[in-house]
Design a protein around this motif. Structure first.
Motif, PDB file in Angstrom:
ATOM      1  N   GLY A   1       0.836  -0.929  -0.556  1.00 30.80           N
ATOM      2  CA  GLY A   1      -0.049  -0.551  -0.194  1.00 30.80           C
ATOM      3  C   GLY A   1       1.428   1.373  -0.129  1.00 30.80           C
ATOM      4  N   LEU A   2       2.184   1.000   0.476  1.00 31.57           N
ATOM      5  CA  LEU A   2       3.096   2.668  -0.047  1.00 31.57           C
ATOM      6  C   LEU A   2       3.174   2.708  -0.860  1.00 31.57           C
ATOM      7  N   ILE A   3       2.836   4.194  -1.635  1.00 36.76           N
ATOM      8  CA  ILE A   3       2.970   4.774  -2.631  1.00 36.76           C
ATOM      9  C   ILE A   3       4.751   4.746  -3.142  1.00 36.76           C
ATOM     10  N   THR A   4       5.440   3.812  -4.183  1.00 38.26           N
ATOM     11  CA  THR A   4       6.629   4.459  -4.482  1.00 38.26           C
ATOM     12  C   THR A   4       7.268   4.636  -5.859  1.00 38.26           C
ATOM     13  N   TRP A   5       7.770   5.905  -6.292  1.00 43.60           N
ATOM     14  CA  TRP A   5       7.832   6.770  -7.371  1.00 43.60           C
ATOM     15  C   TRP A   5       9.601   6.548  -7.472  1.00 43.60           C
ATOM     16  N   VAL A   6       9.974   6.387  -8.465  1.00 44.08           N
ATOM     17  CA  VAL A   6      11.418   5.771  -9.223  1.00 44.08           C
ATOM     18  C   VAL A   6      11.721   7.465  -9.988  1.00 44.08           C
ATOM     19  N   LEU A   7      11.669   8.392 -10.306  1.00 44.83           N
ATOM     20  CA  LEU A   7      12.025   9.155 -10.995  1.00 44.83           C
ATOM     21  C   LEU A   7      13.582   9.738 -11.298  1.00 44.83           C
ATOM     22  N   THR A   8      13.795   9.440 -12.679  1.00 51.48           N
ATOM     23  CA  THR A   8      14.413   9.756 -13.715  1.00 51.48           C
ATOM     24  C   THR A   8      14.275  11.400 -14.648  1.00 51.48           C
ATOM     25  N   ASP A   9      14.849  11.161 -15.490  1.00 52.99           N
ATOM     26  CA  ASP A   9      14.749  12.171 -16.468  1.00 52.99           C
ATOM     27  C   ASP A   9      15.019  11.403 -17.961  1.00 52.99           C
TER      28      ASP A   9
ATOM     29  N   TYR B   1       1.973  12.421  -3.404  1.00 54.16           N
ATOM     30  CA  TYR B   1       2.599  12.269  -3.670  1.00 54.16           C
ATOM     31  C   TYR B   1       3.629  11.005  -2.934  1.00 54.16           C
ATOM     32  N   PRO B   2       4.363  10.303  -3.281  1.00 58.05           N
ATOM     33  CA  PRO B   2       4.899   8.925  -2.465  1.00 58.05           C
ATOM     34  C   PRO B   2       5.299   8.844  -1.494  1.00 58.05           C
ATOM     35  N   ASP B   3       5.086   8.193  -0.936  1.00 59.17           N
ATOM     36  CA  ASP B   3       5.946   7.783   0.763  1.00 59.17           C
ATOM     37  C   ASP B   3       6.741   7.879   0.395  1.00 59.17           C
ATOM     38  N   LEU B   4       7.576   7.036  -0.286  1.00 64.40           N
ATOM     39  CA  LEU B   4       9.049   7.527  -1.038  1.00 64.40           C
ATOM     40  C   LEU B   4       9.555   7.442  -2.890  1.00 64.40           C
ATOM     41  N   LEU B   5      10.170   7.810  -1.936  1.00 67.59           N
ATOM     42  CA  LEU B   5      10.966   8.394  -3.308  1.00 67.59           C
ATOM     43  C   LEU B   5      12.069   8.163  -4.063  1.00 67.59           C
ATOM     44  N   ILE B   6      12.544   7.881  -4.980  1.00 65.81           N
ATOM     45  CA  ILE B   6      14.164   7.150  -5.368  1.00 65.81           C
ATOM     46  C   ILE B   6      14.394   7.789  -6.349  1.00 65.81           C
ATOM     47  N   ALA B   7      15.137   8.656  -6.134  1.00 62.33           N
ATOM     48  CA  ALA B   7      15.743   9.247  -8.193  1.00 62.33           C
ATOM     49  C   ALA B   7      17.396   8.818  -7.983  1.00 62.33           C
ATOM     50  N   SER B   8      17.440   9.832  -9.370  1.00 61.66           N
ATOM     51  CA  SER B   8      18.807   9.495  -9.557  1.00 61.66           C
ATOM     52  C   SER B   8      18.669  10.411 -10.758  1.00 61.66           C
ATOM     53  N   GLY B   9      19.817  10.669 -11.061  1.00 63.55           N
ATOM     54  CA  GLY B   9      20.565  11.669 -12.225  1.00 63.55           C
ATOM     55  C   GLY B   9      20.347  13.563 -12.081  1.00 63.55           C
ATOM     56  N   ARG B  10      21.276  14.128 -12.579  1.00 60.10           N
ATOM     57  CA  ARG B  10      21.225  15.527 -12.048  1.00 60.10           C
ATOM     58  C   ARG B  10      20.036  16.474 -11.888  1.00 60.10           C
ATOM     59  N   ARG B  11      19.338  15.739 -13.164  1.00 57.22           N
ATOM     60  CA  ARG B  11      18.025  16.669 -13.984  1.00 57.22           C
ATOM     61  C   ARG B  11      16.854  16.158 -12.667  1.00 57.22           C
ATOM     62  N   ALA B  12      17.092  15.406 -12.115  1.00 61.24           N
ATOM     63  CA  ALA B  12      16.240  14.957 -11.071  1.00 61.24           C
ATOM     64  C   ALA B  12      15.797  15.259  -9.876  1.00 61.24           C
ATOM     65  N   VAL B  13      17.023  16.173  -9.519  1.00 61.02           N
ATOM     66  CA  VAL B  13      17.482  17.122  -8.080  1.00 61.02           C
ATOM     67  C   VAL B  13      16.204  18.170  -7.654  1.00 61.02           C
ATOM     68  N   PRO B  14      16.053  19.312  -8.522  1.00 57.67           N
ATOM     69  CA  PRO B  14      15.299  19.866  -8.138  1.00 57.67           C
ATOM     70  C   PRO B  14      14.020  19.436  -8.151  1.00 57.67           C
ATOM     71  N   TYR B  15      13.078  18.244  -8.741  1.00 54.18           N
ATOM     72  CA  TYR B  15      12.370  17.782  -8.599  1.00 54.18           C
ATOM     73  C   TYR B  15      11.794  16.849  -7.143  1.00 54.18           C
ATOM     74  N   LEU B  16      13.248  16.165  -6.873  1.00 49.32           N
ATOM     75  CA  LEU B  16      13.067  15.332  -5.600  1.00 49.32           C
ATOM     76  C   LEU B  16      13.069  17.195  -4.444  1.00 49.32           C
ATOM     77  N   ARG B  17      13.295  17.518  -4.250  1.00 46.31           N
ATOM     78  CA  ARG B  17      13.027  18.981  -3.499  1.00 46.31           C
ATOM     79  C   ARG B  17      11.755  19.155  -4.232  1.00 46.31           C
ATOM     80  N   PHE B  18      11.145  20.004  -4.853  1.00 41.19           N
ATOM     81  CA  PHE B  18      10.050  19.598  -5.104  1.00 41.19           C
ATOM     82  C   PHE B  18       8.795  19.380  -4.417  1.00 41.19           C
ATOM     83  N   ILE B  19       9.142  18.435  -4.075  1.00 42.45           N
ATOM     84  CA  ILE B  19       8.126  17.275  -3.633  1.00 42.45           C
ATOM     85  C   ILE B  19       8.437  16.894  -2.476  1.00 42.45           C
TER      86      ILE B  19
END
Length: 337
Positions: free
Chosen positions: A7-15, A72-90
């Motif tokens: 039931g946890l919402i998880t996102w993988v976020l990259t460019d 928005y997710p419970d857990l956000l896993i991000a990678s890549g320079r362009r993903a950093v601002p989006y991680l901060r925003f979320i």
């Protein structure tokens, strides 16, 4: 790790960069989670200021086809320079509820995420930073054991010693010149003529000249070459090999090979990078990699797989985060023996 269907919402976020997304998905898989894949596509001039600047306002929540539409997710896993601002925003938009994980150095310091995995060769350090020698990947001990227990019939006929040939390709820091291709194929031919069974696979980055040279080698010496048809034999190929030959253009590929405990012979095409030098020196110090010069050298070693360690660290941090918010303890979601 975690039970399926938590039931946890998880996102993988990259460019969308394949290597970044693969690492993030590997971590989610190690946690037994099924993430939503979110790909950001910021445009200039926003990309010029990343990772420090804001997100592209055309991808803000509420915009058409936004990649960061709530919930928005419970857990956000991000990678890549362009993903950093989006991680901060979320993180801000969720009111701090989202636990943020970033893979590799975000370049903005250890406070960029709640938890950061960074390769050992990077300089980033901090109380929330875990460094390991090899990157996260999906070549788990269970997958290797299963592939060894039921050998792929396309590979099982190859004679011993079996050699997995993992050919990458051109990258930002490496280039396969005609001389590189000739030297690589010459060394492989020496192995084939000595009686070794070659099992060859290439990547999307493999230049046509190298691909054709490897196909010709496979035909001449009755080696196996995966032409892209049928099920991908990659894990089977790793599991059945007595030795690995890998090109030095991919940190991930060498990290996956290290999970088998088999000696890795590394071929370096033209170019290079200081981080690669540090990476290779560390692996050499552990007896894992050796230069590829047409000979089979090296001894088996304890398989090196950092993915479970990274996943366990995320579970600990995520659990503490949930407690601090008064949410159900993560132990509720953990698998029971």
């Amino acid at each position: 790790m975690l039970r399926d269907n938590t039931g946890l919402i998880t996102w993988v976020l990259t460019d969308g960069k394949a290597g970044d997304e693969l690492q993030a998905l590997s971590v989610a898989e190690a946690l037994s989670l099924q993430p939503q894949i979110r790909r950001v596509k910021p445009r200039a001039p926003f990309t010029w200021a990343m990772p420090w600047g804001p997100i592209d306002f055309r991808e803000r929540p509420g915009a058409f086809d936004s990649p960061i539409t709530p919930p928005y997710p419970d857990l956000l896993i991000a990678s890549g320079r362009r993903a950093v601002p989006y991680l901060r925003f979320i993180k801000r938009a969720s009111g701090g509820r989202t636990y943020t994980v970033f893979l590799k150095d975000p370049r903005t310091g250890p406070k960029a995420a709640d938890f950061i995995w960074s390769p050992h060769y990077d300089r980033l350090r901090g109380p929330n930073v875990l460094t390991t020698l090899t990157p996260p990947h999906r070549v788990s001990p269970d997958r290797i054991a299963a592939a060894r227990a039921q050998p792929d019939p396309r590979l099982a006929s190859q004679p011993h010693p079996r050699v997995a040939v993992l050919a990458g390709g051109d990258s930002r820091h490496h280039r396969f010149t005609d001389k590189d291709i000739a030297r690589f194929v010459e060394h492989l031919t020496t192995l084939a003529e000595s009686g070794a069974g070659l099992m060859i696979t290439v990547s999307r980055r493999t230049p046509p000249a190298l691909r054709e040279a490897l196909i010709d080698l496979a035909v001449r010496h009755n080696a196996y070459f995966w032409d892209g048809t049928g099920e991908n034999p990659y894990v089977s190929l790793l599991s059945l090999a007595d030795f690995m030959v890998a090109t030095a253009d991919s940190f991930n590929m060498i990290g996956e090979a290290a999970a088998t405990g088999r000696p890795i012979l590394v071929f370096e095409p033209s170019g290079g990078h200081p981080k690669l030098d540090v990476y290779m020196a560390d692996l050499k110090a552990h007896g894992i990699v050796h230069p590829f010069e047409g000979r089979l050298v090296g001894q088996p070693y304890e398989p090196l797989n950092s993915t479970p360690k990274i996943a366990a660290a995320i579970v600990r941090g995520f659990s503490l985060h949930r407690r601090s918010l008064g949410l159900p303890d993560l132990a509720f979601f953990l698998e029971t023996p």
